[in-house]
Structures are given as C-alpha cells and as structure tokens.
Scaffold this active site. Structure first.
Site, PDB file in Angstrom:
ATOM      1  N   ARG A 101      28.743 -57.008  -8.928  1.00 26.04           N
ATOM      2  CA  ARG A 101      29.543 -57.831  -8.013  1.00 26.04           C
ATOM      3  C   ARG A 101      29.251 -59.273  -8.415  1.00 26.04           C
ATOM      4  O   ARG A 101      28.128 -59.762  -8.203  1.00 26.04           O
ATOM      5  CB  ARG A 101      29.175 -57.557  -6.550  1.00 26.04           C
ATOM      6  CG  ARG A 101      29.812 -58.552  -5.598  1.00 26.04           C
ATOM      7  CD  ARG A 101      29.793 -58.106  -4.161  1.00 26.04           C
ATOM      8  NE  ARG A 101      30.794 -57.089  -3.919  1.00 26.04           N
ATOM      9  CZ  ARG A 101      31.260 -56.747  -2.716  1.00 26.04           C
ATOM     10  NH1 ARG A 101      30.812 -57.339  -1.638  1.00 26.04           N
ATOM     11  NH2 ARG A 101      32.175 -55.809  -2.588  1.00 26.04           N
ATOM     12  N   HIS A 112      39.268 -56.568  -7.070  1.00 25.54           N
ATOM     13  CA  HIS A 112      38.382 -55.615  -6.380  1.00 25.54           C
ATOM     14  C   HIS A 112      38.963 -54.205  -6.556  1.00 25.54           C
ATOM     15  O   HIS A 112      39.417 -53.575  -5.599  1.00 25.54           O
ATOM     16  CB  HIS A 112      38.287 -56.002  -4.898  1.00 25.54           C
ATOM     17  CG  HIS A 112      37.147 -55.370  -4.161  1.00 25.54           C
ATOM     18  ND1 HIS A 112      36.188 -54.573  -4.766  1.00 25.54           N
ATOM     19  CD2 HIS A 112      36.799 -55.419  -2.834  1.00 25.54           C
ATOM     20  CE1 HIS A 112      35.321 -54.166  -3.862  1.00 25.54           C
ATOM     21  NE2 HIS A 112      35.667 -54.667  -2.690  1.00 25.54           N
ATOM     22  N   GLN A 133      37.846 -50.995  -4.409  1.00 28.04           N
ATOM     23  CA  GLN A 133      38.379 -51.015  -3.050  1.00 28.04           C
ATOM     24  C   GLN A 133      39.795 -50.442  -3.008  1.00 28.04           C
ATOM     25  O   GLN A 133      40.123 -49.609  -2.161  1.00 28.04           O
ATOM     26  CB  GLN A 133      38.392 -52.454  -2.520  1.00 28.04           C
ATOM     27  CG  GLN A 133      39.003 -52.579  -1.147  1.00 28.04           C
ATOM     28  CD  GLN A 133      38.173 -51.888  -0.077  1.00 28.04           C
ATOM     29  OE1 GLN A 133      36.993 -52.152   0.031  1.00 28.04           O
ATOM     30  NE2 GLN A 133      38.783 -51.002   0.698  1.00 28.04           N
ATOM     31  N   ASP A 142      43.468 -58.948   4.595  1.00 28.92           N
ATOM     32  CA  ASP A 142      42.058 -59.162   4.279  1.00 28.92           C
ATOM     33  C   ASP A 142      41.679 -60.524   4.857  1.00 28.92           C
ATOM     34  O   ASP A 142      42.560 -61.297   5.276  1.00 28.92           O
ATOM     35  CB  ASP A 142      41.854 -59.113   2.752  1.00 28.92           C
ATOM     36  CG  ASP A 142      40.389 -59.216   2.333  1.00 28.92           C
ATOM     37  OD1 ASP A 142      39.499 -59.047   3.188  1.00 28.92           O
ATOM     38  OD2 ASP A 142      40.134 -59.486   1.139  1.00 28.92           O
ATOM     39  N   CYS A 200      40.111 -53.921   4.059  1.00 25.57           N
ATOM     40  CA  CYS A 200      38.938 -53.511   3.279  1.00 25.57           C
ATOM     41  C   CYS A 200      37.634 -53.760   4.017  1.00 25.57           C
ATOM     42  O   CYS A 200      36.620 -53.149   3.696  1.00 25.57           O
ATOM     43  CB  CYS A 200      38.937 -54.206   1.924  1.00 25.57           C
ATOM     44  SG  CYS A 200      38.702 -55.993   2.013  1.00 25.57           S
ATOM     45  N   ARG A 220      35.285 -45.152   0.358  1.00 27.75           N
ATOM     46  CA  ARG A 220      34.617 -45.854  -0.752  1.00 27.75           C
ATOM     47  C   ARG A 220      33.619 -44.910  -1.431  1.00 27.75           C
ATOM     48  O   ARG A 220      33.490 -44.898  -2.652  1.00 27.75           O
ATOM     49  CB  ARG A 220      33.887 -47.122  -0.248  1.00 27.75           C
ATOM     50  CG  ARG A 220      34.770 -48.206   0.371  1.00 27.75           C
ATOM     51  CD  ARG A 220      35.676 -48.872  -0.635  1.00 27.75           C
ATOM     52  NE  ARG A 220      34.981 -49.394  -1.792  1.00 27.75           N
ATOM     53  CZ  ARG A 220      34.352 -50.575  -1.862  1.00 27.75           C
ATOM     54  NH1 ARG A 220      34.352 -51.378  -0.826  1.00 27.75           N
ATOM     55  NH2 ARG A 220      33.756 -50.962  -2.988  1.00 27.75           N
TER      56      ARG A 220
HETATM   57  N1   CP Z   1      35.113 -53.928   1.276  1.00 30.44           N
HETATM   58  C1   CP Z   1      33.958 -54.293   0.691  1.00 30.44           C
HETATM   59  O1   CP Z   1      33.852 -54.408  -0.533  1.00 30.44           O
HETATM   60  O2   CP Z   1      32.932 -54.493   1.555  1.00 30.44           O
HETATM   61  P1   CP Z   1      31.508 -55.090   1.233  1.00 30.44           P
HETATM   62  O3   CP Z   1      31.681 -56.542   0.900  1.00 30.44           O
HETATM   63  O4   CP Z   1      30.719 -54.861   2.470  1.00 30.44           O
HETATM   64  O5   CP Z   1      30.938 -54.355   0.039  1.00 30.44           O
HETATM   65  N1  NVA Z   2      38.360 -60.917  -0.300  1.00 28.40           N
HETATM   66  C1  NVA Z   2      37.046 -60.625   0.206  1.00 28.40           C
HETATM   67  C2  NVA Z   2      36.767 -59.178   0.068  1.00 28.40           C
HETATM   68  C3  NVA Z   2      35.427 -58.735   0.594  1.00 28.40           C
HETATM   69  C4  NVA Z   2      35.182 -57.277   0.405  1.00 28.40           C
HETATM   70  C5  NVA Z   2      36.009 -61.469  -0.510  1.00 28.40           C
HETATM   71  O1  NVA Z   2      36.094 -61.600  -1.733  1.00 28.40           O
HETATM   72  O2  NVA Z   2      35.117 -62.013   0.143  1.00 28.40           O
END
Ligand code: CP
Ligand code: NVA
Length: 313
Positions: A114, A141, A144, A232, A271, A299
């Site tokens: 990440r 992502h 997701q 989101d 998400c 997930r």
């Molecule tokens: N949706 C998602 O990726 O959640 P987290 O940021 O909690 O991993």
């Molecule tokens: N768009 C959000 C998704 C989190 C899972 C972010 O990047 O923070």
C-alpha cells in the site's frame, strides 16, 4: 539471469479478461469452501496451497480491511504474512525502492504494497523477483474493485452490460472502476465536479478500448436506472485540500432521494471507511440497498483468489 514471468497484480487492466474471470470465479469457490470448513474465523483450510509461502505486507498508509483480509487470507491458506509499516522500514528513511525490492525478494515469496505513490509500486514490481500486489496507491485500488464485483455478482448476477453509477470524487477507487468497466464490459456513469474528475489518461484509455463510460456533473442523470450506486470518501489519504473538496463535492452526496433514480433492485456500495453525512447519508449506508458489510467481508475471499493466482497455486 532472466526472471521467469511474474504474476504481479498491479491493476485490473494489467490482467486479461480470462485471468480476471478466473480470479473472480475462484473467489466464489473459496468463499463456498470457507462456509463449509470454517467453524471459527481463525480456521485453516484443509488444503493449504500457501503452506511454504511468505508474503511481505508493506503499509505506507493506514488500513483496516486490506490488512485484515490479506493477513487472514494468508493464515487460512496456510501461509505466513509479515506486516511491515513503511515508516518502520529503512524504505521510509531513505533506502531505495529497488534495493528494498531485492532484499524483500530474498526473504519472501511475494510483496503486497500500500503505497503513497503509484511510482513506488511500479518500481517495486520492476525490481522484485517475486509477485507484487497493489493494495492501494494514490492512483488505483484494484483489489477493492475485484471484491466489489464479487459482491455485485452475488447480489445481481453477471456484471456484463449492467449499469454502475459513481457519484463523488474521481479518485483511486474510481480509476479501478474505469479499468473494470472496460475489462468486465459494464456501463459506468460517473458524476463528479469538474475539479475532481478521474485521471484523464485513464478516461482516454477507456475510450480507446471500447469502454461505455460517461462523466457528468449531474448525479441524478448518472444514477438513473443504475443497478449499483457507489461512492467513496471525498478526502482520500494524502489529499490536502479538504475544505475545497467538502464544498465542491457536497452536491454529489448519496441521499435516499438520489437513490430513487436507480433501478428498483439496485444496491449501494462503499469501499469504507465512510464519512457518514459527507459522501453518503446514514439512511442510505444503513438502508436496505446497502451491501457494505458483505462487500467488506468479500475482501477476504477475493484476496485468497488473487494470492493463489499470483503464486500460480
Ligand atoms: N477499503 C479499504 O481498502 O479499506 P482499508 O483502508 O481499511 O484497508
Ligand atoms: N480513496 C480512499 C480509499 C480508502 C480505502 C483513499 O485512498 O483514502
């Protein structure tokens, strides 16, 4: 020495349609097996194809679902998951991504990352000699959206030809939805303010690849007859212009009134984490159309399938 072809999971559009369908169908199968075998969440499958596999899981940003789902997927498949905070690693203190990739490849069989920047992910994949998985970047992502498609198909059948509506920020999750709309052949209607449109190169790519994608500033038009409505957070991790975003995105909030434009059997997805009262009202996110908890749990099942595909198991 030449590297064998590695199965990285970098983006939905870096896989072929048959590969994506294989992963999705495998996730459905893994979920079924889990309901038969799993008497407690900490169970281990009878068949443990990841028994000798170690996965480095690097987090440069916060996570709840991604971390838990990958960690539990590795455990249930018999593997080892190593959770690494980016800031605790030398990577967060000046060691290069390419050197880190070499070192990780010596200790582990795969890297889940990440990353703050998508460039970091690409550099990791270029320099690692093990599969690399995108667990969210500022650009996309994909894990997701694979879970979202699994959820959609469980509720409403094949996603092909169905209408998905996105109202809100044209962010990383929206980009993966654009990739998915092309590869899974569904319609995608995006409503967003002009300042927060999705990446224009991705929109151009979708257009050149036959995507049925529209971008509008009218959420009701985007949501009209949609089978699935998605949003989101308006402020993603790393965004610094919160005040502007809250003001410009306000008309794109998903409300019960807006949901009335969707198909009568439509579902609502997010998400998570959600900012209730911003991108969505409590009434919608807790309403009968919302499938957010199944979406979150899915997930786990999709991660298993992604891991099995990456490791060729
Ligand atoms: N949706 C998602 O990726 O959640 P987290 O940021 O909690 O991993
Ligand atoms: N768009 C959000 C998704 C989190 C899972 C972010 O990047 O923070």
């Amino acid at each position: 020495m030449l590297k064998p072809p590695l199965r990285h999971f970098l983006d939905i559009n870096t896989l072929t349609k048959p590969e994506l369908r294989y992963i999705l169908d495998l996730a459905k199968k893994m979920k079924q097996i889990a309901t038969e075998e799993g008497h407690g969440k900490g169970f281990v499958h009878k068949y443990t194809p990841l028994k000798d596999i170690a996965l480095a899981m690097i987090f440069e940003k916060a996570s709840t679902r991604t971390r838990l789902s990958f960690q539990m997927a590795m455990h249930q498949l018999g593997g080892t998951a190593l959770i690494l905070q980016g800031t605790d690693m030398q990577l967060g203190h000046g060691e290069s991504v390419s050197d880190t990739a070499q070192v990780l490849s010596g200790f582990t069989d795969g890297v889940m990352l990440r990353a703050n920047s998508h460039e970091t992910l690409l550099e990791m994949a270029q320099n690692a000699t093990v599969p690399v998985i995108n667990a969210l970047t500022d650009f996309s992502h994909p894990c997701q959206v694979m879970a979202d498609i699994l959820t959609f198909e469980e509720k409403l059948g094949s996603i092909k030809g169905k209408k998905i509506a996105w109202s809100g920020d044209g962010n990383n999750v929206a980009v993966s939805w654009i990739h998915a709309a092309v590869l899974f052949e569904c319609e995608l209607a995006i409503a967003c303010p002009k300042e927060y449109k999705p990446n224009s190169q991705v929109l151009g790519w979708a257009k050149n690849n036959g995507g049925n994608i529209t971008v509008t500033h009218d959420p009701a038009a985007a949501i009209k007859d949609a089978h699935c409505v998605i949003t989101d957070t308006w402020v993603s991790m790393g965004d610094t212009d919160k005040k502007d975003r809250l003001a410009k995105l306000a008309p794109f909030q998903i409300t019960r009134k807006l949901m009335q434009h969707s198909d009568k059997d439509s579902i609502f997805m997010h998400c998570l984490p959600a900012h209730r009262g911003e991108e969505v009202t409590d009434e919608v996110i807790d309403g009968s159309k919302s499938v957010i908890w199944e979406e979150a749990e899915n997930r786990l099942h999709i991660q298993k399938a992604i891991l099995l595909w990456c490791f060729g198991k």
